[in-house]
Design a protein around this motif. Sequence first.
Motif, PDB file in Angstrom:
ATOM      1  N   LEU A 130       0.628   6.079 -31.704  1.00 38.37           N
ATOM      2  CA  LEU A 130       0.545   4.913 -32.590  1.00 38.37           C
ATOM      3  C   LEU A 130       1.943   4.316 -32.744  1.00 38.37           C
ATOM      4  N   TYR A 131       2.078   3.053 -32.385  1.00 35.15           N
ATOM      5  CA  TYR A 131       3.365   2.362 -32.503  1.00 35.15           C
ATOM      6  C   TYR A 131       3.330   1.428 -33.711  1.00 35.15           C
ATOM      7  N   ILE A 132       4.319   1.578 -34.582  1.00 37.03           N
ATOM      8  CA  ILE A 132       4.498   0.663 -35.708  1.00 37.03           C
ATOM      9  C   ILE A 132       5.630  -0.274 -35.314  1.00 37.03           C
ATOM     10  N   VAL A 133       5.300  -1.512 -35.070  1.00 37.99           N
ATOM     11  CA  VAL A 133       6.252  -2.487 -34.532  1.00 37.99           C
ATOM     12  C   VAL A 133       6.440  -3.600 -35.563  1.00 37.99           C
ATOM     13  N   TYR A 134       7.694  -3.877 -35.927  1.00 36.71           N
ATOM     14  CA  TYR A 134       7.912  -4.828 -37.009  1.00 36.71           C
ATOM     15  C   TYR A 134       9.175  -5.670 -36.810  1.00 36.71           C
ATOM     16  N   TYR A 135       9.246  -6.742 -37.596  1.00 35.95           N
ATOM     17  CA  TYR A 135      10.477  -7.507 -37.748  1.00 35.95           C
ATOM     18  C   TYR A 135      10.773  -7.562 -39.229  1.00 35.95           C
ATOM     19  N   SER A 136      12.014  -7.312 -39.595  1.00 39.07           N
ATOM     20  CA  SER A 136      12.408  -7.367 -41.003  1.00 39.07           C
ATOM     21  C   SER A 136      13.797  -7.979 -41.109  1.00 39.07           C
ATOM     22  N   GLY A 179      -2.608  15.237 -34.837  1.00 39.24           N
ATOM     23  CA  GLY A 179      -2.991  14.781 -33.513  1.00 39.24           C
ATOM     24  C   GLY A 179      -2.607  13.351 -33.204  1.00 39.24           C
ATOM     25  N   VAL A 180      -1.703  12.788 -34.016  1.00 36.71           N
ATOM     26  CA  VAL A 180      -1.233  11.422 -33.775  1.00 36.71           C
ATOM     27  C   VAL A 180       0.295  11.426 -33.712  1.00 36.71           C
ATOM     28  N   GLU A 181       0.828  10.884 -32.634  1.00 35.58           N
ATOM     29  CA  GLU A 181       2.277  10.756 -32.460  1.00 35.58           C
ATOM     30  C   GLU A 181       2.670   9.342 -32.873  1.00 35.58           C
ATOM     31  N   VAL A 182       3.566   9.244 -33.838  1.00 33.10           N
ATOM     32  CA  VAL A 182       3.908   7.942 -34.427  1.00 33.10           C
ATOM     33  C   VAL A 182       5.343   7.562 -34.097  1.00 33.10           C
ATOM     34  N   LYS A 183       5.547   6.317 -33.712  1.00 36.88           N
ATOM     35  CA  LYS A 183       6.890   5.842 -33.410  1.00 36.88           C
ATOM     36  C   LYS A 183       7.131   4.487 -34.062  1.00 36.88           C
ATOM     37  N   LEU A 184       8.320   4.351 -34.644  1.00 33.35           N
ATOM     38  CA  LEU A 184       8.719   3.125 -35.324  1.00 33.35           C
ATOM     39  C   LEU A 184       9.609   2.303 -34.394  1.00 33.35           C
ATOM     40  N   TRP A 185       9.295   1.007 -34.280  1.00 34.28           N
ATOM     41  CA  TRP A 185      10.064   0.096 -33.438  1.00 34.28           C
ATOM     42  C   TRP A 185      10.332  -1.196 -34.200  1.00 34.28           C
ATOM     43  N   GLN A 186      11.445  -1.856 -33.875  1.00 35.73           N
ATOM     44  CA  GLN A 186      11.651  -3.214 -34.355  1.00 35.73           C
ATOM     45  C   GLN A 186      11.763  -4.155 -33.149  1.00 35.73           C
ATOM     46  N   VAL A 187      11.376  -5.405 -33.362  1.00 34.68           N
ATOM     47  CA  VAL A 187      11.449  -6.379 -32.269  1.00 34.68           C
ATOM     48  C   VAL A 187      12.846  -7.001 -32.243  1.00 34.68           C
ATOM     49  N   PRO A 188      13.237  -7.608 -31.126  1.00 29.87           N
ATOM     50  CA  PRO A 188      14.572  -8.191 -31.018  1.00 29.87           C
ATOM     51  C   PRO A 188      14.803  -9.331 -32.013  1.00 29.87           C
ATOM     52  N   GLU A 189      16.037  -9.413 -32.483  1.00 27.45           N
ATOM     53  CA  GLU A 189      16.442 -10.537 -33.327  1.00 27.45           C
ATOM     54  C   GLU A 189      16.702 -11.738 -32.423  1.00 27.45           C
ATOM     55  N   THR A 190      16.362 -12.923 -32.893  1.00 28.93           N
ATOM     56  CA  THR A 190      16.582 -14.136 -32.102  1.00 28.93           C
ATOM     57  C   THR A 190      17.695 -15.010 -32.679  1.00 28.93           C
ATOM     58  N   LEU A 191      18.106 -14.721 -33.905  1.00 24.72           N
ATOM     59  CA  LEU A 191      19.156 -15.518 -34.530  1.00 24.72           C
ATOM     60  C   LEU A 191      20.530 -14.907 -34.261  1.00 24.72           C
ATOM     61  N   PRO A 192      21.542 -15.733 -34.058  1.00 17.38           N
ATOM     62  CA  PRO A 192      22.893 -15.203 -33.844  1.00 17.38           C
ATOM     63  C   PRO A 192      23.457 -14.580 -35.123  1.00 17.38           C
ATOM     64  N   GLU A 193      24.422 -13.680 -34.959  1.00 19.16           N
ATOM     65  CA  GLU A 193      24.996 -12.940 -36.078  1.00 19.16           C
ATOM     66  C   GLU A 193      25.581 -13.860 -37.146  1.00 19.16           C
TER      67      GLU A 193
END
Length: 203
Positions: A5-11, A32-46
């Motif tokens: 199970l992938y938890i994919v987010y933007y914050s 019986g569930v393998e969980v991984k946390l991911w974030q999506v790429p940022e699109t705004l400059p620093e």
Amino acid sequence: MAAKLYIVYYSMYGHVEKLAQEIKKGAESVEGVEVKLWQVPETLPEDVLGLMGAPPKSDVPVIKPNELSEADGFIFGFPTRFGMMAGQFKAFLDATGALWRTQQLAGKPAGLFYSTGSQGGGQETTPLTAITQLVHHGMIFVPIGYTFGAGMFEMEQVKGGSPYGAGTYAGDGSRQPSEIELAQAFHQGMYIAGITKKLKGTA
């Protein structure tokens, strides 16, 4: 073999990330569930992020579109922008064309969670408009419905979330997810992890 199970987010300010962390705890409570946390790429400059007062990103790994194919189920999270998902998450989904062409995500369950600035800011329109992304990939939308029980009818305090999924209110940014909002997020993780496990077991 464990279901993935992938938890994919933007914050941007951390509200969605806090929900994601609680969702992960709930999902990990299901054996019986393998969980991984991911974030999506940022699109705004620093420099733009700095002007917006956004804090530095956490060390949660950034996912690439093709990595979605490895998972058996998903829970996607994002803040709202004018009643719809933030552009950063939409940009990530726009890059999943290769997965769409081969329908590699078809038949996989997916839930949604979100953050809005106010009560009229998109607690239902944000997930509702996001469902179109799942539909084109052939994914199975898994709402939480009213499985959270009495917490769905809370009227004594401000509470985000809906039958579509867990949610929170950021207000001016200073408000953090409340105890009941975090409990709903934990429930969503547990609930969707259980469904992902069931579907994996019947595959």
